[in-house]
Scaffold this motif. Structure first.
Motif, PDB file in Angstrom:
ATOM      1  N   GLU A 144       0.795  -1.237  -0.131  1.00  0.00           N
ATOM      2  CA  GLU A 144       0.043   0.020   0.031  1.00  0.00           C
ATOM      3  C   GLU A 144       0.968   1.165  -0.064  1.00  0.00           C
ATOM      4  O   GLU A 144       0.474   2.212  -0.339  1.00  0.00           O
ATOM      5  N   SER A 145       2.071   1.292   0.649  1.00  0.00           N
ATOM      6  CA  SER A 145       2.755   2.206   0.628  1.00  0.00           C
ATOM      7  C   SER A 145       3.820   2.499  -0.662  1.00  0.00           C
ATOM      8  O   SER A 145       4.580   3.521  -0.965  1.00  0.00           O
ATOM      9  N   GLY A 146       3.634   1.567  -1.360  1.00  0.00           N
ATOM     10  CA  GLY A 146       4.124   1.757  -2.805  1.00  0.00           C
ATOM     11  C   GLY A 146       4.881   0.509  -3.317  1.00  0.00           C
ATOM     12  O   GLY A 146       4.808  -0.579  -2.863  1.00  0.00           O
ATOM     13  N   VAL A 147       6.148   0.833  -4.127  1.00  0.00           N
ATOM     14  CA  VAL A 147       6.776  -0.249  -4.758  1.00  0.00           C
ATOM     15  C   VAL A 147       8.157  -0.121  -4.357  1.00  0.00           C
ATOM     16  O   VAL A 147       8.668   0.856  -4.171  1.00  0.00           O
ATOM     17  N   LEU A 148       8.841  -1.347  -4.102  1.00  0.00           N
ATOM     18  CA  LEU A 148      10.198  -1.302  -3.714  1.00  0.00           C
ATOM     19  C   LEU A 148      10.844  -2.213  -4.640  1.00  0.00           C
ATOM     20  O   LEU A 148      10.407  -3.330  -4.898  1.00  0.00           O
ATOM     21  N   ALA A 149      11.777  -1.506  -5.252  1.00  0.00           N
ATOM     22  CA  ALA A 149      12.383  -2.185  -6.399  1.00  0.00           C
ATOM     23  C   ALA A 149      14.172  -1.994  -6.032  1.00  0.00           C
ATOM     24  O   ALA A 149      14.579  -1.440  -5.423  1.00  0.00           O
ATOM     25  N   TYR A 150      14.491  -3.256  -6.528  1.00  0.00           N
ATOM     26  CA  TYR A 150      16.337  -3.366  -6.491  1.00  0.00           C
ATOM     27  C   TYR A 150      16.710  -2.666  -7.930  1.00  0.00           C
ATOM     28  O   TYR A 150      16.311  -3.354  -9.151  1.00  0.00           O
ATOM     29  N   PHE A 151      17.835  -1.968  -7.933  1.00  0.00           N
ATOM     30  CA  PHE A 151      18.726  -1.830  -9.178  1.00  0.00           C
ATOM     31  C   PHE A 151      19.290  -2.995  -9.535  1.00  0.00           C
ATOM     32  O   PHE A 151      20.311  -3.501  -8.880  1.00  0.00           O
ATOM     33  N   THR A 152      19.174  -3.403 -10.736  1.00  0.00           N
ATOM     34  CA  THR A 152      20.020  -4.422 -11.203  1.00  0.00           C
ATOM     35  C   THR A 152      21.331  -4.083 -11.834  1.00  0.00           C
ATOM     36  O   THR A 152      22.331  -4.121 -11.417  1.00  0.00           O
ATOM     37  N   HIS A 153      21.252  -3.231 -13.060  1.00  0.00           N
ATOM     38  CA  HIS A 153      22.232  -2.568 -13.838  1.00  0.00           C
ATOM     39  C   HIS A 153      21.804  -1.617 -14.626  1.00  0.00           C
ATOM     40  O   HIS A 153      20.611  -1.764 -14.796  1.00  0.00           O
ATOM     41  N   THR A 154      22.447  -0.937 -15.233  1.00  0.00           N
ATOM     42  CA  THR A 154      22.196   0.056 -16.207  1.00  0.00           C
ATOM     43  C   THR A 154      21.725  -0.632 -17.717  1.00  0.00           C
ATOM     44  O   THR A 154      21.963  -1.831 -17.827  1.00  0.00           O
TER      45      THR A 154
END
Length: 486
Positions: A476-486
């Motif tokens: 509900e508070s939003g999205v949590l994403a992890y940076f993989t690479h460019t």
RNA sequence: GCUGCUAUAGUGUAGACCGGCCAAUCAUGCGAGCCUCUCACGCUCGCGACAGGGGUUCGAAUCCCCUUAGCAGCACCA
């Protein structure tokens, strides 16, 4: 096009041939269940896997849990999960703690062959003798004596440290590590989580026993095992068994992540890391969480190969492998870091159609309505930017009254934007945003993303102009994403 | 210290066993350009290495020796 495919195939990295592998191989991956698998393990796992696939044969997973001090009960499951994630071609699994009687029996046979004896010398004393290339008194014991002492050991007649079984090797061997090394020991504590025992085989014995019993033909392992290979040869010789073909690859330096199991465990317990999949760790589950594909890991390891030179692991190369796999399939979305609200004057309301994947129009579009107010990345709203192009929408002129910008419609012409050298930037309708936290290796980025991203949980997508990210959790508070690479 | 292994561009890797076809492969990285409504992808061009020194040879990245450097092992761990 056919030629191009062929070309690509030609350049595919192939591992060097293995001696005597023409008719298939039996290989094994033998981790210690002390924690989850990390990139270091992946090399052994992937190399053996690649060879079994290349030549055909069996691939044995052998859990080496003969040291209760180095067994984490949870690790059995974690190792299993990690191997499933890697999608190794494992054909069978054995656990060494299940096989203690086998080792005991083989030890008895070795004693009967005169290849081993029960040493009751104090550790320090034996070491001194060994260093002086001298035999300890126990070495000359008759076979019958050795056998009865072995029985006594098994029956609990010795306390921890009072006796051990040693292989007869060459006391004059220039390398002291080769001289009459131990193959069984007594251990009272800690208790083994899987089996009740106090007589444990040492690695050099259980490995030889299992490699022989399981028919292992080729062993690929790190060069830290070179000395063990030489030691194990003595046991093979005593039994008259056929020795597998060994290859030892060099040390792989890995920077930027924590790999030590004890350090990871400590950090987790102290709350420094969120768990075994904390992205600062070098575990496979951490890589998975960051959106690295198991095939990328395997490909990178096979590309590194089995050279015996020490190398430094390159994240760039891993990312390149991963990008090859992920770029063709990852959907594209807008993510606006540090969003700035902008009311665009004089612009027509309309729907923007942005492709989910520019290389694959059949995937369809994302529909983004323009209703007068948008959010833009703060970094793009700078005084020397007189115009920006909202991607898939239209141009926006920026006028500055002191330090505050105002925005107005700048026409639809892409050519105008190009002439004005306007950046083509990502944007979002102000009323259709989802808060998004993007975690990177060295910090976090706050922003908003398209609401449709919520449907991509667990997948890797590309945030345009940012890079590839894995959508970890949606709440509900939003999205949590992890940076993989460019 | 003892025992052993190794040394090719920023990184990884091929070539080394059977010296010449290697002014050294491929990938990645970096730089420039093209393409493109992403700073992604794709394409083009470019950058960049045989650790150093001797020797053998008509000829050495490849064989030999030395030096230097790195690594592994020398545990009742795996």
């Amino acid at each position: 096009m056919f030629a191009a495919l062929h070309e690509k195939h030609e350049h595919k990295k192939v591992l060097p041939d293995l001696e005597g592998a023409e008719h298939g191989v039996v290989m094994r991956f033998a981790p210690n269940p002390s924690g989850p698998l990390h990139i270091g393990h992946a090399r052994a796992a992937a190399l053996n896997d690649a060879y079994v696939k290349q030549y055909g044969g069996r691939y044995i997973l052998r859990i080496e849990d003969t040291d209760p001090k180095r067994v984490d009960p949870d690790a059995y499951e974690m190792v299993k999960e990690d191997i499933e994630w890697l999608r190794l071609g494992i054909t069978e699994t054995v656990t060494q703690s299940d096989r203690l009687p086998l080792y005991y029996d083989l030890c008895k046979q070795l004693i009967e062959r005169g290849g081993a004896y029960i040493c009751t010398c104090e550790n320090e004393h034996f070491k001194a003798l060994k260093d002086a290339k001298k035999a300890c008194p126990c070495r000359d014991q008759p076979v019958e004596t050795a056998l009865s002492l072995w029985e006594k050991m098994l029956d609990g007649g010795f306390a921890e440290g009072e006796a051990s079984v040693r292989v007869k090797t060459d006391l004059l061997h220039p390398d002291p590590a080769m001289r009459d090394f131990p193959i069984f020991r007594i251990l009272d504590a800690p208790p083994h989580p899987k089996v009740e025992a106090r007589i444990y085989p040492l690695m050099n014995f259980s490995v030889v026993a299992d490699d022989h019993l399981l028919g292992v033909t080729h062993v690929i392992r790190g060069k830290d095992h070179i000395a063990n290979t030489r030691r194990q040869r003595y046991i093979y010789d005593h039994f008259g068994w056929k020795v597998p073909v060994y290859r030892h690859y060099g040390r792989m330096g890995i920077e930027g992540v924590v790999l030590s199991t004890s350090q990871m465990r400590l950090g987790i317990n102290e709350g420094k890391y969120t768990g075994w999949d904390d992205i600062r760790l070098g575990t496979l589950r951490a890589l998975a969480r960051r959106g690295i594909s198991p095939d990328a890991v395997k490909n990178a390891m096979v590309a590194i190969g089995i050279g015996d030179v020490d190398i430094s692991f390159s994240w760039d190369n891993l990312y390149a492998e991963n990008k090859k796999l992920v770029d063709p399939v990852a959907n594209r979305y807008f993510f606006v870091p540090e969003p700035v609200t902008a009311v665009v004057e004089g612009a027509p309301r309309r729907m923007a159609h942005a492709m989910l994947h520019p290389g694959d129009p059949s995937k369809g579009n994302r529909e983004l309505p323009f209703e007068g107010t948008v959010v833009l990345p703060k970094s793009e709203i700078v005084p020397d930017a007189a115009m920006v192009r909202l991607k898939d929408l239209f141009n926006v002129k920026i006028a500055w009254a002191g330090s505050s910008p105002s925005f107005s419609y700048g026409g639809d012409s892409l050519a105008d934007a190009r002439t004005a050298k306007a950046h083509i930037i990502q944007w979002l309708p102000a009323r259709q945003t989802l808060p998004c936290t993007l975690l990177t290796m060295d910090g976090k980025m706050q922003g908003v993303c398209e609401p449709a991203v919520a449907k991509e949980q667990g997948k890797v997508v590309q945030f345009e102009r940012i890079g590839f990210v894995r959508i970890d959790t949606v709440s509900e508070s939003g999205v949590l994403a992890y940076f993989t690479h460019t």
